[in-house]
Design a protein around this motif. Structure first.
Motif, short mmCIF file in Angstrom:
data_model
loop_
_atom_site.label_atom_id
_atom_site.label_comp_id
_atom_site.label_asym_id
_atom_site.label_seq_id
_atom_site.Cartn_x
_atom_site.Cartn_y
_atom_site.Cartn_z
N ASP A 72 0.84 -1.21 0.00
CA ASP A 72 0.00 0.00 0.00
C ASP A 72 0.87 1.25 0.00
O ASP A 72 0.62 2.21 -0.75
CB ASP A 72 -0.92 0.02 1.22
CG ASP A 72 -2.07 -0.96 1.11
OD1 ASP A 72 -2.30 -1.50 0.01
OD2 ASP A 72 -2.75 -1.19 2.14
N GLU A 73 1.89 1.25 0.85
CA GLU A 73 2.78 2.41 0.93
C GLU A 73 3.47 2.65 -0.41
O GLU A 73 3.58 3.80 -0.87
CB GLU A 73 3.83 2.18 2.02
CG GLU A 73 4.82 3.33 2.16
CD GLU A 73 5.87 3.03 3.20
OE1 GLU A 73 5.70 3.52 4.33
OE2 GLU A 73 6.84 2.30 2.90
N LEU A 91 1.09 4.13 -3.04
CA LEU A 91 0.81 5.53 -2.70
C LEU A 91 2.01 6.41 -3.04
O LEU A 91 1.85 7.52 -3.58
CB LEU A 91 0.47 5.65 -1.22
CG LEU A 91 -0.91 5.14 -0.79
CD1 LEU A 91 -0.98 4.99 0.73
CD2 LEU A 91 -2.01 6.10 -1.27
N ALA A 92 3.21 5.92 -2.74
CA ALA A 92 4.42 6.71 -3.02
C ALA A 92 4.61 6.88 -4.53
O ALA A 92 5.00 7.96 -5.00
CB ALA A 92 5.64 6.04 -2.40
N GLU A 93 4.33 5.82 -5.31
CA GLU A 93 4.47 5.94 -6.77
C GLU A 93 3.47 6.96 -7.32
O GLU A 93 3.80 7.74 -8.23
CB GLU A 93 4.28 4.57 -7.42
CG GLU A 93 5.43 3.62 -7.13
CD GLU A 93 5.83 2.78 -8.34
OE1 GLU A 93 5.07 2.74 -9.33
OE2 GLU A 93 6.93 2.19 -8.29
N ARG A 131 10.07 7.13 0.63
CA ARG A 131 8.85 6.41 0.27
C ARG A 131 7.76 6.64 1.32
O ARG A 131 6.60 6.91 0.98
CB ARG A 131 9.16 4.92 0.14
CG ARG A 131 8.02 4.11 -0.46
CD ARG A 131 8.56 2.79 -0.95
NE ARG A 131 8.70 1.80 0.11
CZ ARG A 131 9.60 0.83 0.12
NH1 ARG A 131 10.50 0.75 -0.85
NH2 ARG A 131 9.65 -0.05 1.09
N ALA A 176 4.29 8.59 0.57
CA ALA A 176 3.05 7.84 0.74
C ALA A 176 2.11 8.55 1.69
O ALA A 176 0.90 8.64 1.45
CB ALA A 176 3.37 6.44 1.25
N GLN A 177 2.65 9.08 2.79
CA GLN A 177 1.82 9.81 3.75
C GLN A 177 1.23 11.05 3.11
O GLN A 177 0.06 11.39 3.33
CB GLN A 177 2.65 10.18 4.98
CG GLN A 177 1.86 10.91 6.08
CD GLN A 177 0.73 10.08 6.63
OE1 GLN A 177 0.83 8.86 6.74
NE2 GLN A 177 -0.36 10.73 7.00
N GLU A 188 0.53 11.51 -0.08
CA GLU A 188 -0.52 11.08 -1.01
C GLU A 188 -1.77 10.66 -0.25
O GLU A 188 -2.90 10.97 -0.66
CB GLU A 188 -0.01 9.93 -1.88
CG GLU A 188 -1.04 9.34 -2.82
CD GLU A 188 -1.58 10.34 -3.83
OE1 GLU A 188 -2.67 10.09 -4.37
OE2 GLU A 188 -0.92 11.38 -4.08
N ILE A 239 -7.12 3.12 -2.71
CA ILE A 239 -5.86 2.38 -2.62
C ILE A 239 -5.95 1.09 -3.45
O ILE A 239 -5.00 0.72 -4.15
CB ILE A 239 -5.51 2.08 -1.15
CG1 ILE A 239 -5.23 3.40 -0.40
CG2 ILE A 239 -4.29 1.16 -1.07
CD1 ILE A 239 -5.00 3.23 1.07
#
Length: 397
Positions: free
Chosen positions: A57-58, A61-63, A342, A346-347, A349, A373
């Protein structure tokens, strides 16, 4: 040394195998172990599949954050810079602490602090005379319950079988020494502890064995070096500050408002370390995070902002030293830098998605967030090596 670096050192994860690939992102055993540790600290369920799914998931989100160029966002950029400086600062501390060689006696004391347990019936009295009289009565066969009624304070159970197990480290030092020098069934005391006089009857002692000590040795060394790092940090920062130009804009900081700062004020250098600017945005980001995490209403007052800035200055000094030593080019530190990037993206996003859902009914927002997600996961090539994940799961035991 940070808990993360100490944990990795204890587990010997200098080189981590790949457990999964999410788009262009590799998920390693290192990331797996650190995430499991963080989930445990948050009291979340921890299984190999839950840990790797959290990392997937992280990563998606980071991508997505990278596609949206969130790293350049003025609210995200300072958080990212602060996190990366902290990694470099920790690397310097870890390198210095690595030379610390704790003695065998120190390691054994650390091991037995949490490997040894005692079950005791304990009575506390205001004076040595009262405590001695109680011990004498108990020695002649007086009932423990009767003595508990006379005591100032008592930790006594109805029967010995109900007496709780206490870690050696939970006992007052003087009581701990007396208890572990005795044998089950014996009385100890009077012992002075915390302004009172203690008498105790030993129910049971459990002492960690040599095999357990040897199995824990590497973790104990890492923990000792982590503790040493606290003193190393203060010494290094003081030394580096003496040889590096540091300026702090105290007049600006005295009137700065975290929640009312203009874009120009956020970009204003609150401090400079060897020519490197620390914009007020970095201070504000940490102040907001502190307030959100702890509920401290005054996290943005001048004194709190100065403490935050002092920490950022210290990190900047140590990060400069890390770069001078080329520590940022080592595989371990490069990996840590990638992980914090990352996590930060992610946070960011996740927060962006939450803002976009703010107009939805509150009871539907969690479901809609999960759906977003899932959609990101479906749009991203994901490969998970379940056998490798299961093998990494042995590190969680």
């Amino acid at each position: 040394m940070t808990p993360a670096l100490a944990l990795l050192a204890a587990l010997g994860l200098a080189a981590s195998g790949e457990l999964a690939r999410v788009g262009q992102t590799s998920i390693t055993r290192e990331a797996f172990v650190l995430r499991a540790s963080a989930m445990r600290a948050d009291r979340r369920p921890v299984t190999p599949d839950l840990v790797v799914d959290s990392l997937v998931d992280e990563a998606v989100l980071a991508e997505e954050a990278r596609r949206e160029r969130l790293a350049a966002d003025p609210t995200v950029r300072p958080r990212l810079r602060s996190a990366q400086r902290r990694v470099l600062a920790d690397a310097v501390i870890a390198a210095a602490a690595a030379s610390v060689t704790p003695s065998d006696a120190e390691l054994r004391a650390s091991y037995h602090a949490t490997a040894d347990f005692a079950r005791i019936q304990l009575l506390s009295y205001p004076s040595a005379g009262e405590a001695q009289a109680a011990r004498d009565r108990l020695g002649r066969g007086a009932a423990l319950a009767a003595e508990a009624a006379r005591a100032k304070r008592a930790q006594v159970t109805a029967d010995d079988a109900s007496a709780p197990y206490l870690l050696r480290v939970q006992l007052e030092p003087a009581v701990e020494r007396a208890v572990f020098a005795a044998r089950p069934g014996e009385l100890v005391g009077p012992v002075e502890a915390g302004g009172e006089w203690v008498v105790a009857r030993i129910v049971e002692l459990v002492v960690g064995d040599e095999a357990g000590f040897e199995a824990a040795r590497s973790a104990l060394v890492a923990r000792a070096r982590g503790r040493a790092g606290e003193g190393v940090r203060a010494h290094l920062v003081s030394k580096l500050r003496a040889t590096t130009a540091v300026t702090v804009d105290d007049p600006f900081l005295a009137h700065a408002k975290v929640d009312e700062a203009t874009p120009a004020e956020l970009e204003h250098p609150a401090a400079r370390v060897g020519g490197e600017a620390i914009p007020f945005a970095e201070v504000a980001a940490l102040a907001r995070a502190l307030a959100a995490r702890s509920g401290v209403a005054h996290a943005g007052d001048p004194a709190a902002l100065r403490r935050i800035l002092d920490g950022l200055v210290a990190d900047a000094l140590l990060a400069r030293d890390a770069r001078d030593r080329k520590l940022d080019a080592t595989p371990e530190v490069s990996s840590q830098l990638a992980l914090v990037e990352r996590g930060t993206l992610a946070q960011a996003e996740l927060e962006r998605i939450e803002v976009s859902l703010a107009s939805e009914p509150p009871d539907r927002q969690p479901e809609l967030l999960r759906a977003r997600i899932r959609a990101l996961r479906e749009a991203t090539p994901i490969r998970i090596d379940r056998a490798a994940v299961a093998a990494a799961g042995t590190l969680l035991r």
